[in-house]
Design a protein around this motif. Structure first.
Motif, mmCIF file in Angstrom:
data_model
loop_
_atom_site.group_PDB
_atom_site.id
_atom_site.type_symbol
_atom_site.label_atom_id
_atom_site.label_comp_id
_atom_site.label_asym_id
_atom_site.label_seq_id
_atom_site.Cartn_x
_atom_site.Cartn_y
_atom_site.Cartn_z
ATOM 1 N N VAL A 75 0.842 -1.204 0.000
ATOM 2 C CA VAL A 75 0.000 0.000 0.000
ATOM 3 C C VAL A 75 0.873 1.249 0.000
ATOM 4 N N GLU A 76 1.932 1.255 0.806
ATOM 5 C CA GLU A 76 2.865 2.389 0.819
ATOM 6 C C GLU A 76 3.499 2.581 -0.558
ATOM 7 N N LEU B 292 4.064 5.556 -5.502
ATOM 8 C CA LEU B 292 4.117 5.553 -6.962
ATOM 9 C C LEU B 292 3.066 6.486 -7.552
ATOM 10 N N SER B 293 1.848 6.420 -7.051
ATOM 11 C CA SER B 293 0.789 7.264 -7.616
ATOM 12 C C SER B 293 1.034 8.738 -7.338
ATOM 13 N N SER B 294 1.509 9.080 -6.144
ATOM 14 C CA SER B 294 1.753 10.498 -5.854
ATOM 15 C C SER B 294 2.921 11.041 -6.670
ATOM 16 N N LEU B 295 3.952 10.244 -6.873
ATOM 17 C CA LEU B 295 5.073 10.709 -7.679
ATOM 18 C C LEU B 295 4.711 10.788 -9.161
ATOM 19 N N VAL B 296 3.865 9.891 -9.643
ATOM 20 C CA VAL B 296 3.425 9.967 -11.044
ATOM 21 C C VAL B 296 2.549 11.198 -11.257
ATOM 22 N N VAL C 39 6.132 11.149 1.133
ATOM 23 C CA VAL C 39 6.030 9.745 0.722
ATOM 24 C C VAL C 39 7.214 8.888 1.146
ATOM 25 N N TYR C 40 8.346 9.479 1.485
ATOM 26 C CA TYR C 40 9.515 8.668 1.813
ATOM 27 C C TYR C 40 9.798 8.526 3.305
ATOM 28 N N PHE C 41 9.143 9.301 4.154
ATOM 29 C CA PHE C 41 9.327 9.116 5.604
ATOM 30 C C PHE C 41 8.315 8.103 6.123
#
Length: 109
Positions: free
Chosen positions: A10-11, A16-20, A52-54
């Motif tokens: 899920v993470e 992936l979706s937020s960065l796209v 998204v990375y923390f």
């Protein structure tokens, strides 16, 4: 601090979706951008990475003694990402909905 106990898949999907979406917004700004919409898009790029990375896994691995502070940073980054996305959407809507000024009115002094 609130913790989200999301699975790794899920993470990964959220990341992936937020960065796209962010990449698509930046590509749109590259082609059709205006100064009024580029600033919120750049703020979106700045705040999306800590949001998204923390993850909990990253916090446990790299910040074991600072987990509360890193979680607070992640929550603020999520709020700022959503606020930048809203500002970008509103600025883009205004730019596309207001017709351009005719050129004979620009230089009429």
């Amino acid at each position: 601090m609130p913790r989200w106990n999301l699975s790794d898949t899920v993470e990964r999907k959220i990341r992936l979706s937020s960065l796209v979406v962010t990449a698509l917004i930046i590509f749109y700004e590259l082609l059709n951008g205006d100064i009024s919409t580029q600033f919120p898009a750049m703020y979106l790029c700045v705040f999306v990475f800590p949001a998204v990375y923390f993850t909990n896994k990253t916090q446990d691995k790299y910040f074991p003694l600072l987990k509360e502070y890193v979680q607070a940073t992640r929550i603020v980054a999520i709020f700022m990402t959503l606020a930048s996305l809203c500002v970008w959407g509103y600025a883009t809507y205004l730019r596309l909905s207001i017709p351009p000024m005719p050129s004979h009115l620009i230089y009429n002094m």
